[in-house]
Motif scaffolding. Structure first.
Motif, PDB file in Angstrom:
ATOM      1  N   GLU A 167       0.632  -1.281  -0.116  1.00 55.21           N
ATOM      2  CA  GLU A 167      -0.078  -0.023  -0.012  1.00 55.21           C
ATOM      3  C   GLU A 167       1.170   1.411   0.095  1.00 55.21           C
ATOM      4  OE1 GLU A 167      -3.997  -1.615   2.600  1.00 55.21           O
ATOM      5  OE2 GLU A 167      -2.195  -0.715   3.636  1.00 55.21           O
ATOM      6  N   LEU A 168       2.070   1.180   0.728  1.00 52.94           N
ATOM      7  CA  LEU A 168       2.791   2.427   0.799  1.00 52.94           C
ATOM      8  C   LEU A 168       3.397   2.624  -0.787  1.00 52.94           C
ATOM      9  CD1 LEU A 168       4.096   4.063   2.784  1.00 52.94           C
ATOM     10  CD2 LEU A 168       6.272   2.770   2.955  1.00 52.94           C
ATOM     11  N   PRO A 197       1.347   5.091  -4.255  1.00 48.92           N
ATOM     12  CA  PRO A 197       1.345   6.284  -4.586  1.00 48.92           C
ATOM     13  C   PRO A 197       2.899   6.794  -4.795  1.00 48.92           C
ATOM     14  CG  PRO A 197       1.176   6.096  -2.110  1.00 48.92           C
ATOM     15  CD  PRO A 197       1.002   4.810  -2.670  1.00 48.92           C
ATOM     16  N   TRP A 198       3.920   6.078  -4.433  1.00 56.34           N
ATOM     17  CA  TRP A 198       5.305   6.313  -4.288  1.00 56.34           C
ATOM     18  C   TRP A 198       6.040   5.849  -5.697  1.00 56.34           C
ATOM     19  CZ3 TRP A 198      10.039   3.266  -4.423  1.00 56.34           C
ATOM     20  CH2 TRP A 198      11.211   4.127  -4.301  1.00 56.34           C
ATOM     21  N   LEU A 199       5.353   4.628  -6.110  1.00 52.82           N
ATOM     22  CA  LEU A 199       6.247   4.193  -7.507  1.00 52.82           C
ATOM     23  C   LEU A 199       6.021   5.015  -8.351  1.00 52.82           C
ATOM     24  CD1 LEU A 199       5.747   0.415  -6.967  1.00 52.82           C
ATOM     25  CD2 LEU A 199       7.815   1.409  -7.095  1.00 52.82           C
ATOM     26  N   PRO A 200       4.660   5.759  -8.900  1.00 48.67           N
ATOM     27  CA  PRO A 200       4.676   6.366 -10.008  1.00 48.67           C
ATOM     28  C   PRO A 200       5.510   7.468 -10.161  1.00 48.67           C
ATOM     29  CG  PRO A 200       2.551   5.761  -9.412  1.00 48.67           C
ATOM     30  CD  PRO A 200       3.614   5.293  -8.496  1.00 48.67           C
ATOM     31  N   VAL A 208      -0.503  -2.776  -6.373  1.00 48.02           N
ATOM     32  CA  VAL A 208       0.802  -3.356  -6.529  1.00 48.02           C
ATOM     33  C   VAL A 208       0.814  -4.815  -5.896  1.00 48.02           C
ATOM     34  CG1 VAL A 208       3.201  -3.047  -5.544  1.00 48.02           C
ATOM     35  CG2 VAL A 208       2.004  -1.072  -6.435  1.00 48.02           C
ATOM     36  N   SER A 209       1.457  -5.700  -6.569  1.00 46.42           N
ATOM     37  CA  SER A 209       1.411  -7.321  -6.009  1.00 46.42           C
ATOM     38  C   SER A 209       2.780  -7.332  -5.850  1.00 46.42           C
ATOM     39  CB  SER A 209       0.555  -7.993  -7.024  1.00 46.42           C
ATOM     40  OG  SER A 209       1.099  -7.957  -8.415  1.00 46.42           O
TER      41      SER A 209
END
Length: 177
Positions: free
Chosen positions: A15-16, A19-22, A35-36
C-alpha cells in the motif's frame, strides 16, 4: 539471518508503494494500480539496526520492478529525497521506510551480493521460543568476480536516469538497469 515478526503493518508495504512508485523515473506500469508482490529477498545489516529488503513487485499489468527498501526506527538524516513513507509495525512501532539506494547501509550489502556472491539473508520467525525458517521466495546469486568487496564509506545518494539507477560507494559503483 533475518529475524521476522508476525506483525501487522499499517499501511502495508505494498500500500505504501502505490502512490510512491509512479514518481520514480524508472517506473513502468499503471499509476494508482494495485501493487502485487512477486518475490522478495533480504540482506543482514551487520549492526542489526536497519531492515534491508528488496521487493519484486508488479503494478497492475506492468513489468516486474525491483524495489530495494530499508526500514529504520528513526529518520535517516539527509535522506529526505529517498523517503518512501511511514508504517506502523505492530511489534516494532513506527518505521521510517526509505528507497535503499539512498541509505548508506545498502551499498556495501549490495556490493557483497553482486561481486562476492554473498547471497541473501536466511529468514526466520520465532515461534514458541524456537526459530522456524521461512522458505525463500527467490534465490539471489552474484557474479563471483573475486574482486574485493567495498566496505564503504557509502555515499548517501544514488543517481537515476531513465530506467537506470547507479549506487555509488568508494571505491566502486553498482549500476542496475
Amino acid at each position: 539471518m533475518a529475524l521476522l515478526h508476525r506483525a501487522e503493518l499499517r499501511p502495508s508495504k505494498l500500500e505504501l508503494l502505490v502512490p510512491w512508485l509512479p514518481g520514480r523515473s524508472w517506473f513502468a506500469g499503471e499509476a494508482g494500480a494495485e501493487v502485487s508482490r512477486v518475490a522478495a529477498y533480504r540482506f543482514d545489516d551487520p549492526a542489526g539496526e536497519v531492515g534491508v529488503e528488496t521487493l519484486l513487485v508488479r503494478a497492475g499489468d506492468g513489468p516486474v520492478l525491483q524495489v530495494p527498501l530499508t526500514y529504520r526506527g528513526a529518520p535517516l538524516a539527509g535522506a529526505d529525497d529517498f523517503f518512501v513513507g511511514l508504517v506502523e509495525h505492530s511489534v516494532l512501532g513506527r518505521r521510517w521506510v526509505y528507497d535503499a539506494c539512498g541509505d548508506p547501509v545498502y551499498p556495501p550489502l549490495l556490493a557483497a551480493a553482486v561481486l562476492a556472491d554473498a547471497g541473501q539473508a536466511e529468514e526466520y520467525f520465532e515461534v514458541d521460543g524456537k526459530r522456524e525458517m521461512r522458505p525463500a521466495s527467490m534465490t539471489l546469486t552474484g557474479s563471483r568476480t573475486g574482486r574485493p568487496v567495498p566496505t564503504g564509506p557509502a555515499s548517501a545518494g544514488s543517481v537515476s536516469a531513465g530506467s537506470v539507477s547507479t549506487v555509488r560507494f568508494r571505491p566502486a559503483r553498482v549500476t542496475a538497469a
